[in-house]
Design a protein around this motif. Structure first.
Motif, mmCIF file in Angstrom:
data_model
loop_
_atom_site.group_PDB
_atom_site.id
_atom_site.type_symbol
_atom_site.label_atom_id
_atom_site.label_comp_id
_atom_site.label_asym_id
_atom_site.label_seq_id
_atom_site.Cartn_x
_atom_site.Cartn_y
_atom_site.Cartn_z
ATOM 1 N N ASP A 66 65.614 63.824 19.132
ATOM 2 C CA ASP A 66 66.366 63.105 20.115
ATOM 3 C C ASP A 66 67.668 64.085 20.335
ATOM 4 O O ASP A 66 68.172 64.886 19.827
ATOM 5 C CB ASP A 66 66.897 61.688 19.944
ATOM 6 C CG ASP A 66 67.558 61.657 18.574
ATOM 7 O OD1 ASP A 66 68.239 62.297 18.194
ATOM 8 O OD2 ASP A 66 67.566 60.431 18.048
ATOM 9 N N GLY A 67 68.542 63.342 21.293
ATOM 10 C CA GLY A 67 69.996 64.003 21.528
ATOM 11 C C GLY A 67 70.787 64.189 20.828
ATOM 12 O O GLY A 67 71.616 65.332 20.322
ATOM 13 N N ILE A 68 71.058 62.994 19.598
ATOM 14 C CA ILE A 68 71.793 63.194 18.582
ATOM 15 C C ILE A 68 71.352 64.290 17.325
ATOM 16 O O ILE A 68 72.284 64.959 16.981
ATOM 17 C CB ILE A 68 72.083 61.759 18.025
ATOM 18 C CG1 ILE A 68 72.889 60.757 19.086
ATOM 19 C CG2 ILE A 68 73.108 61.857 16.760
ATOM 20 C CD1 ILE A 68 72.907 59.479 18.551
ATOM 21 N N ALA A 69 70.191 64.361 17.273
ATOM 22 C CA ALA A 69 69.623 65.297 16.254
ATOM 23 C C ALA A 69 69.717 66.683 16.720
ATOM 24 O O ALA A 69 70.255 67.525 15.927
ATOM 25 C CB ALA A 69 68.255 64.895 15.937
ATOM 26 N N MET A 70 69.640 66.833 18.041
ATOM 27 C CA MET A 70 70.032 68.236 18.654
ATOM 28 C C MET A 70 71.285 68.406 18.571
ATOM 29 O O MET A 70 71.591 69.743 18.264
ATOM 30 C CB MET A 70 69.468 68.009 20.063
ATOM 31 C CG MET A 70 69.606 69.459 20.991
ATOM 32 S SD MET A 70 71.457 69.293 21.483
ATOM 33 C CE MET A 70 71.471 67.932 22.567
#
Length: 214
Positions: A66-70
């Motif tokens: 997801d965006g936060i892991a990215m």
């Protein structure tokens, strides 16, 4: 943007092809170049290694990475490219995690084109947007709407100051904007932090967003 000013280059990440197509068309009308697209966080990380951009515009929720892991992956390898995350108010609980991971800003998915453009320009210039760019007046209630919140409410002046804090304004800038003495603003900020149970301005803003104060 005039002929001598280079167009900003952004990377766009969203798992829905139609959303990406719509954003790409909108950004091109705003004279912002979509240099690369990805359908998940890992694909975006891989693409950015070969093609740097000025700003990353990414959805928060995507299958796989997801965006936060990215964002965490990007910062872990030393890439400081500004990241603007697309969010909705029902994802407000994710904002603190995103901020701590290194996000420069958040943007509501239903933001107007002009708000999108300004948000991209601001994070590209090094500013931080701690709150979604657009806020519906209905959400500008002056009390917590949460069982965990203290009973004391927020008056309109405190809400106005919270919004300016969310925009990254200093006490001096807030004082100038609201025609107040800087010392008065400092007192307001202290009272706001006390009501929110924190001594940190960033956490105060993100808690205010989560609880729909702003």
């Amino acid at each position: 943007m005039n002929a001598t000013t280079p167009r900003l280059r952004v990377a766009l990440a969203d798992d829905q092809a139609l959303v990406r197509a719509g954003l790409r068309a909108l950004l091109e009308r705003l004279e912002v170049t979509v240099a690369l697209e990805a359908e998940d966080g890992q694909a975006l990380l891989d693409a950015l290694q070969a093609q740097p951009v000025d700003v990353v515009l990414s959805d928060v929720r995507m299958p796989g990475m997801d965006g936060i892991a990215m964002l965490r992956g990007l910062r872990a390898r030393g890439d400081a490219t500004p990241v603007l995350l697309l969010t909705t108010f029902d994802e407000a609980d994710l904002l603190l995690d995103a901020r701590e991971a290194g996000a420069q800003g958040f943007l509501l998915k239903d933001a107007a084109p002009g708000q999108l453009h300004q948000a991209i320009l601001r994070v590209a210039a090094g500013e931080t947007l701690l709150a979604p760019v657009s806020t519906d007046p209905v959400r500008a209630r002056y009390r917590f709407h949460d069982d965990r919140a203290p009973g004391e409410g927020f008056n309109p002046r405190e809400v106005a100051i919270l919004r300016l804090l969310a925009g990254g304004y200093s006490n001096k800038e807030i004082a100038r904007s609201l025609f107040l003495a800087e010392g008065t603003v400092k007192n307001y900020v202290s009272a706001i932090l006390d009501k929110l149970g924190t001594r940190d301005r960033t956490r105060a803003v993100l808690k205010a967003i989560t609880l729909r104060i702003i």
